[in-house]
Design a protein around this motif. Structure first.
Motif, PDB file in Angstrom:
ATOM      1  N   GLU A 101       3.941 136.161  65.821  1.00  0.00           N
ATOM      2  CA  GLU A 101       4.887 136.765  64.931  1.00  0.00           C
ATOM      3  C   GLU A 101       6.130 137.413  65.721  1.00  0.00           C
ATOM      4  O   GLU A 101       7.138 137.229  65.368  1.00  0.00           O
ATOM      5  N   LEU A 102       5.710 138.055  66.717  1.00  0.00           N
ATOM      6  CA  LEU A 102       6.623 138.747  67.849  1.00  0.00           C
ATOM      7  C   LEU A 102       7.435 137.513  68.144  1.00  0.00           C
ATOM      8  O   LEU A 102       8.894 137.765  68.221  1.00  0.00           O
ATOM      9  N   ALA A 103       6.963 136.498  68.762  1.00  0.00           N
ATOM     10  CA  ALA A 103       7.719 135.320  69.265  1.00  0.00           C
ATOM     11  C   ALA A 103       8.908 134.960  68.129  1.00  0.00           C
ATOM     12  O   ALA A 103       9.884 134.599  68.565  1.00  0.00           O
ATOM     13  N   THR A 104       8.367 134.649  66.929  1.00  0.00           N
ATOM     14  CA  THR A 104       9.390 133.994  66.003  1.00  0.00           C
ATOM     15  C   THR A 104      10.230 134.986  65.533  1.00  0.00           C
ATOM     16  O   THR A 104      11.265 134.758  65.248  1.00  0.00           O
ATOM     17  N   GLU A 105       9.771 136.222  65.628  1.00  0.00           N
ATOM     18  CA  GLU A 105      10.769 137.416  65.087  1.00  0.00           C
ATOM     19  C   GLU A 105      11.965 137.258  66.018  1.00  0.00           C
ATOM     20  O   GLU A 105      13.050 137.686  65.655  1.00  0.00           O
ATOM     21  N   GLU A 276      16.720 136.198  57.081  1.00  0.00           N
ATOM     22  CA  GLU A 276      16.848 135.247  58.302  1.00  0.00           C
ATOM     23  C   GLU A 276      16.561 133.652  58.305  1.00  0.00           C
ATOM     24  O   GLU A 276      17.380 132.917  58.627  1.00  0.00           O
ATOM     25  N   LYS A 277      15.725 133.393  56.976  1.00  0.00           N
ATOM     26  CA  LYS A 277      15.396 131.934  56.595  1.00  0.00           C
ATOM     27  C   LYS A 277      16.850 131.497  55.827  1.00  0.00           C
ATOM     28  O   LYS A 277      17.356 130.323  56.084  1.00  0.00           O
ATOM     29  N   ILE A 278      17.207 132.429  54.849  1.00  0.00           N
ATOM     30  CA  ILE A 278      18.282 132.214  54.136  1.00  0.00           C
ATOM     31  C   ILE A 278      19.420 132.033  54.871  1.00  0.00           C
ATOM     32  O   ILE A 278      20.335 130.758  54.792  1.00  0.00           O
ATOM     33  N   HIS A 279      19.566 132.655  55.871  1.00  0.00           N
ATOM     34  CA  HIS A 279      20.723 132.474  57.083  1.00  0.00           C
ATOM     35  C   HIS A 279      20.673 131.373  57.606  1.00  0.00           C
ATOM     36  O   HIS A 279      21.840 130.242  57.716  1.00  0.00           O
ATOM     37  N   LEU A 280      19.524 130.859  58.186  1.00  0.00           N
ATOM     38  CA  LEU A 280      19.488 129.652  58.741  1.00  0.00           C
ATOM     39  C   LEU A 280      19.604 128.294  57.830  1.00  0.00           C
ATOM     40  O   LEU A 280      20.427 127.433  58.215  1.00  0.00           O
TER      41      LEU A 280
END
Ligand code: HEC
Ligand code: HEC
Length: 297
Positions: A101-105, A276-280
């Motif tokens: 989770e830390l990595a994806t964050e 974040e996902k919506i931004h992507l």
């Protein structure tokens, strides 16, 4: 596990280890015939020597016993006893999840620092965007975002609500409700027929405010679809002059749209997907538009 079974397992383990130790040491000493180092056993004239076990073998054996005892002290293995390290497989898993989770964050954080236009050029971000799109949007818009009946194509240059980054973000975040009223009762049978003909020809003839249907269009339809039928992104009213159709472009389908109205619904995603996902996704859809603009030129 109940205490009884826990004790039972501890007891069995301890007894096994003790037995193994006893076996090892009891077998080292055998009464040897001092003179010729044989056991005195003779089979068909073949004598049995009594050479001791090789010392490397005994050392290995001792090491493995010490290892077993050490392991049982540190890790769970003896009944309910958790081990000095308090290691659990659940704990290990939780730690791994935390790290992932830390990595994806931090990955997403990097994407948030870029605006949509810059992000659309980021190959890594777009690969991730494609995956999020496949999981959340493809069910309606198709894997390649090319849409289908009632679901808009997101790869062409025809947009209901506009293709600027903020318009796309709004479509995804808040959702959209297309509201095309039904005109059957107002136009009547003949009016419906001539209006459908008129609309189906718009992409070749353009609007004609002098014909009876053209006059009616200016009166009833242009408020939403625009005086030249080019659409209006504020209402989500489609361009009717480009021969790209959400609900089909033959006269029968157009007649159905006009007679009964349409109410396409794009669900809101602000509570389903993180910012974040919506931004992507915004950048991903924006980038689809870009490639279609390039093709159209
Ligand atoms: C349940 C089906 C459904 C899902 C899931 C869905 N959409 Fe939609 N989407 C629609 C429909 C229907 C419309 C058209 C609404 C209308 O007719 O007014 C639309 C419209 C849009 C628009 C506006 C298109 C334009 O021409 O202006 C965008 C952008 C969009 N969707 C992106 C997405 C993205 C990104 C996702 C994934 C997060 C998604 N949609 C998920 C059904 C869906
Ligand atoms: C209140 C605004 C409004 C008015 C007035 C209106 N429309 Fe629409 N129309 C829409 C919207 C919004 C849509 C898209 C519906 C959807 O996304 O589900 C639409 C869709 C359509 C479609 C389907 C387009 C496609 O791509 O498949 C046709 C055809 C159409 N309108 C014709 C007309 C005609 C003809 C009139 C006048 C008699 C009219 N509209 C009046 C808002 C309006």
């Amino acid at each position: 596990m109940s205490n009884f079974w826990s004790l039972w397992i501890i007891l069995l383990t301890a007894i096994s280890i003790a037995l193994i130790v006893w076996l090892l040491f009891s077998n080292r000493k055998i009464t040897v015939n001092k003179e010729n180092k044989t056991t005195g056993h003779v089979y068909d004239g073949i004598e049995e020597y009594d050479n001791p076990l090789p010392s490397w073998w005994i050392k290995m054996f001792v090491i493995s016993i010490v290892f077993a005892i050490g392991y049982l002290a540190l890790y769970p293995g003896l009944g309910n006893y958790p081990g000095l390290l308090h290691w659990t497989s659940v704990g290990k898993w939780e730690k791994e999840v935390q790290q992932a989770e830390l990595a994806t964050e931090s990955l997403y954080q990097g994407f948030m620092n870029k605006d949509v236009v810059a992000l659309a050029d980021d190959k890594k971000a777009m690969r991730l965007g494609k995956r999020i799109f496949a999981n959340n949007c493809a069910i309606c818009h198709g894997v390649n975002a090319e849409g289908s009946y009632g679901f808009p194509n997101l790869t062409d240059h025809d947009w209901l609500y506009g293709s600027e980054p903020e318009q796309i973000r709004m479509s995804i975040t808040q959702g959209r409700n297309g509201a095309m009223p039904a005109w059957a009762s107002i136009l009547g049978n003949d009016g419906l027929e001539s209006m459908s003909q008129y609309v189906s020809n718009l992409h070749t003839t353009g609007t004609d405010a002098t014909s009876p249907a053209g006059k009616q269009f200016a009166m009833l339809c242009s408020a939403c679809h625009g005086p030249e039928a080019k659409g209006n992104p504020l209402m989500g009213a489609p361009n009717l002059s480009d021969n790209i159709w959400l609900y089909g472009g033959d006269v029968g389908q157009i007649k159905q749209s006009i007679a009964a109205g349409r109410a396409g619904q794009m669900p809101a995603h602000h509570d389903k997907l993180s910012e974040e996902k919506i931004h992507l996704l915004t950048a991903y859809v924006y980038q689809l538009r870009q490639s279609s603009d390039a093709n159209a030129k």
